[in-house]
Design a protein around this motif. Sequence first.
Motif, PDB file in Angstrom:
ATOM      1  N   MET A  25       6.093  -1.011 -16.464  1.00  0.00           N
ATOM      2  CA  MET A  25       7.305  -1.483 -15.671  1.00  0.00           C
ATOM      3  C   MET A  25       7.363  -2.980 -15.813  1.00  0.00           C
ATOM      4  O   MET A  25       6.507  -3.661 -16.101  1.00  0.00           O
ATOM      5  CB  MET A  25       7.223  -1.061 -14.182  1.00  0.00           C
ATOM      6  N   ASP A  26       8.589  -3.489 -15.684  1.00  0.00           N
ATOM      7  CA  ASP A  26       8.837  -4.952 -15.654  1.00  0.00           C
ATOM      8  C   ASP A  26       9.583  -5.457 -14.441  1.00  0.00           C
ATOM      9  O   ASP A  26      10.386  -6.339 -14.521  1.00  0.00           O
ATOM     10  CB  ASP A  26       9.610  -5.162 -16.898  1.00  0.00           C
ATOM     11  N   MET A  27       9.318  -4.956 -13.309  1.00  0.00           N
ATOM     12  CA  MET A  27       9.848  -5.501 -11.985  1.00  0.00           C
ATOM     13  C   MET A  27       8.871  -6.330 -11.356  1.00  0.00           C
ATOM     14  O   MET A  27       7.856  -6.213 -11.431  1.00  0.00           O
ATOM     15  CB  MET A  27      10.215  -4.246 -11.180  1.00  0.00           C
ATOM     16  N   ASP A  28       9.512  -7.375 -10.522  1.00  0.00           N
ATOM     17  CA  ASP A  28       8.809  -8.192  -9.847  1.00  0.00           C
ATOM     18  C   ASP A  28       8.252  -7.790  -8.526  1.00  0.00           C
ATOM     19  O   ASP A  28       7.511  -8.329  -7.645  1.00  0.00           O
ATOM     20  CB  ASP A  28       9.424  -9.734  -9.903  1.00  0.00           C
ATOM     21  N   GLU A  29       8.835  -6.631  -7.842  1.00  0.00           N
ATOM     22  CA  GLU A  29       8.599  -6.135  -6.725  1.00  0.00           C
ATOM     23  C   GLU A  29       8.801  -4.696  -6.671  1.00  0.00           C
ATOM     24  O   GLU A  29       9.697  -4.062  -7.237  1.00  0.00           O
ATOM     25  CB  GLU A  29       9.443  -6.643  -5.406  1.00  0.00           C
ATOM     26  N   ARG A  30       7.901  -3.778  -5.775  1.00  0.00           N
ATOM     27  CA  ARG A  30       7.844  -2.439  -5.548  1.00  0.00           C
ATOM     28  C   ARG A  30       7.922  -2.142  -3.919  1.00  0.00           C
ATOM     29  O   ARG A  30       7.522  -3.154  -3.364  1.00  0.00           O
ATOM     30  CB  ARG A  30       6.897  -1.828  -6.313  1.00  0.00           C
ATOM     31  N   GLU A  31       7.878  -0.866  -3.772  1.00  0.00           N
ATOM     32  CA  GLU A  31       8.097  -0.718  -2.323  1.00  0.00           C
ATOM     33  C   GLU A  31       6.533  -0.446  -1.805  1.00  0.00           C
ATOM     34  O   GLU A  31       5.816   0.174  -2.830  1.00  0.00           O
ATOM     35  CB  GLU A  31       8.918   0.498  -2.035  1.00  0.00           C
ATOM     36  N   GLY A  32       6.243  -0.665  -0.497  1.00  0.00           N
ATOM     37  CA  GLY A  32       4.856  -0.232  -0.110  1.00  0.00           C
ATOM     38  C   GLY A  32       4.865  -0.273   1.398  1.00  0.00           C
ATOM     39  O   GLY A  32       5.892  -1.183   1.966  1.00  0.00           O
ATOM     40  N   VAL A  33       3.872   0.131   1.960  1.00  0.00           N
ATOM     41  CA  VAL A  33       3.909   0.004   3.447  1.00  0.00           C
ATOM     42  C   VAL A  33       2.498  -0.088   3.749  1.00  0.00           C
ATOM     43  O   VAL A  33       1.638   0.746   3.159  1.00  0.00           O
ATOM     44  CB  VAL A  33       4.515   1.068   4.357  1.00  0.00           C
ATOM     45  N   SER A  34       1.976  -0.915   4.729  1.00  0.00           N
ATOM     46  CA  SER A  34       0.577  -1.214   5.104  1.00  0.00           C
ATOM     47  C   SER A  34       0.454  -0.866   6.580  1.00  0.00           C
ATOM     48  O   SER A  34       1.417  -1.308   7.329  1.00  0.00           O
ATOM     49  CB  SER A  34      -0.096  -2.276   4.662  1.00  0.00           C
ATOM     50  N   ALA A  35      -0.685  -0.485   6.991  1.00  0.00           N
ATOM     51  CA  ALA A  35      -0.943  -0.469   8.690  1.00  0.00           C
ATOM     52  C   ALA A  35      -2.115  -0.942   8.942  1.00  0.00           C
ATOM     53  O   ALA A  35      -3.177  -1.108   7.987  1.00  0.00           O
ATOM     54  CB  ALA A  35      -0.744   0.895   9.233  1.00  0.00           C
ATOM     55  N   PHE A  36      -2.296  -1.973   9.934  1.00  0.00           N
ATOM     56  CA  PHE A  36      -3.522  -2.678  10.129  1.00  0.00           C
ATOM     57  C   PHE A  36      -3.681  -2.354  11.840  1.00  0.00           C
ATOM     58  O   PHE A  36      -3.067  -1.944  12.617  1.00  0.00           O
ATOM     59  CB  PHE A  36      -3.171  -4.251  10.021  1.00  0.00           C
ATOM     60  N   TYR A  37      -5.039  -2.715  12.182  1.00  0.00           N
ATOM     61  CA  TYR A  37      -5.427  -2.620  13.396  1.00  0.00           C
ATOM     62  C   TYR A  37      -6.113  -3.998  13.754  1.00  0.00           C
ATOM     63  O   TYR A  37      -7.150  -4.328  13.011  1.00  0.00           O
ATOM     64  CB  TYR A  37      -6.563  -1.292  13.546  1.00  0.00           C
ATOM     65  N   LYS A  38      -5.807  -4.355  14.949  1.00  0.00           N
ATOM     66  CA  LYS A  38      -6.697  -5.644  15.565  1.00  0.00           C
ATOM     67  C   LYS A  38      -7.381  -5.287  16.504  1.00  0.00           C
ATOM     68  O   LYS A  38      -7.126  -4.625  17.766  1.00  0.00           O
ATOM     69  CB  LYS A  38      -5.598  -6.591  15.968  1.00  0.00           C
ATOM     70  N   ASP A  39      -8.865  -5.455  16.485  1.00  0.00           N
ATOM     71  CA  ASP A  39      -9.650  -5.136  17.655  1.00  0.00           C
ATOM     72  C   ASP A  39      -9.765  -6.226  18.813  1.00  0.00           C
ATOM     73  O   ASP A  39      -9.042  -7.160  18.705  1.00  0.00           O
ATOM     74  CB  ASP A  39     -10.959  -4.969  17.055  1.00  0.00           C
ATOM     75  N   LYS A  40     -10.389  -5.874  19.621  1.00  0.00           N
ATOM     76  CA  LYS A  40     -10.500  -6.850  20.854  1.00  0.00           C
ATOM     77  C   LYS A  40     -11.179  -8.242  20.653  1.00  0.00           C
ATOM     78  O   LYS A  40     -10.950  -9.008  21.486  1.00  0.00           O
ATOM     79  CB  LYS A  40     -11.252  -6.197  22.123  1.00  0.00           C
ATOM     80  N   ASN A  41     -11.575  -8.392  19.568  1.00  0.00           N
ATOM     81  CA  ASN A  41     -12.126  -9.381  19.072  1.00  0.00           C
ATOM     82  C   ASN A  41     -11.346 -10.350  18.103  1.00  0.00           C
ATOM     83  O   ASN A  41     -11.501 -11.551  17.956  1.00  0.00           O
ATOM     84  CB  ASN A  41     -13.831  -9.586  18.310  1.00  0.00           C
ATOM     85  N   GLY A  42     -10.174  -9.940  17.819  1.00  0.00           N
ATOM     86  CA  GLY A  42      -9.162 -10.329  16.917  1.00  0.00           C
ATOM     87  C   GLY A  42      -9.433 -10.195  15.619  1.00  0.00           C
ATOM     88  O   GLY A  42      -8.757 -10.734  14.576  1.00  0.00           O
TER      89      GLY A  42
END
Length: 116
Positions: A52-69
Amino acid sequence: MKEIEPFKKRMGWKFKWVSSFKNDFNFDYHVSFTPEEIKTGKLFYNYAKPDMDMDEREGVSAFYKDKNGDVFHTYSAYARGIEMLNTTYHFLDLTAKGRDENPDSTQDWVTYKDQY
């Protein structure tokens, strides 16, 4: 960010806006690509190297932040894997013609709510 403010107002958005503009986040998660990467013709996207020759594609991410940061990356999905977040697809898939997408431009039916 000043460019997005008129659009936010037009759309009636009230949520907090965050952006990955001017940082490496999208590159780190392989959804944005440099001109040099594009020239190779083989970009790392969705755990593969599609042609492919695109500069951006779709994506989704999830994160978790614990009590220590400490922040942990817990999930990512790309391409058709993010469709569960676009409920419009769920309704279209129930109809006789389904999405009726143009194979050469599958998103050309998408319009903003004030452009119908």
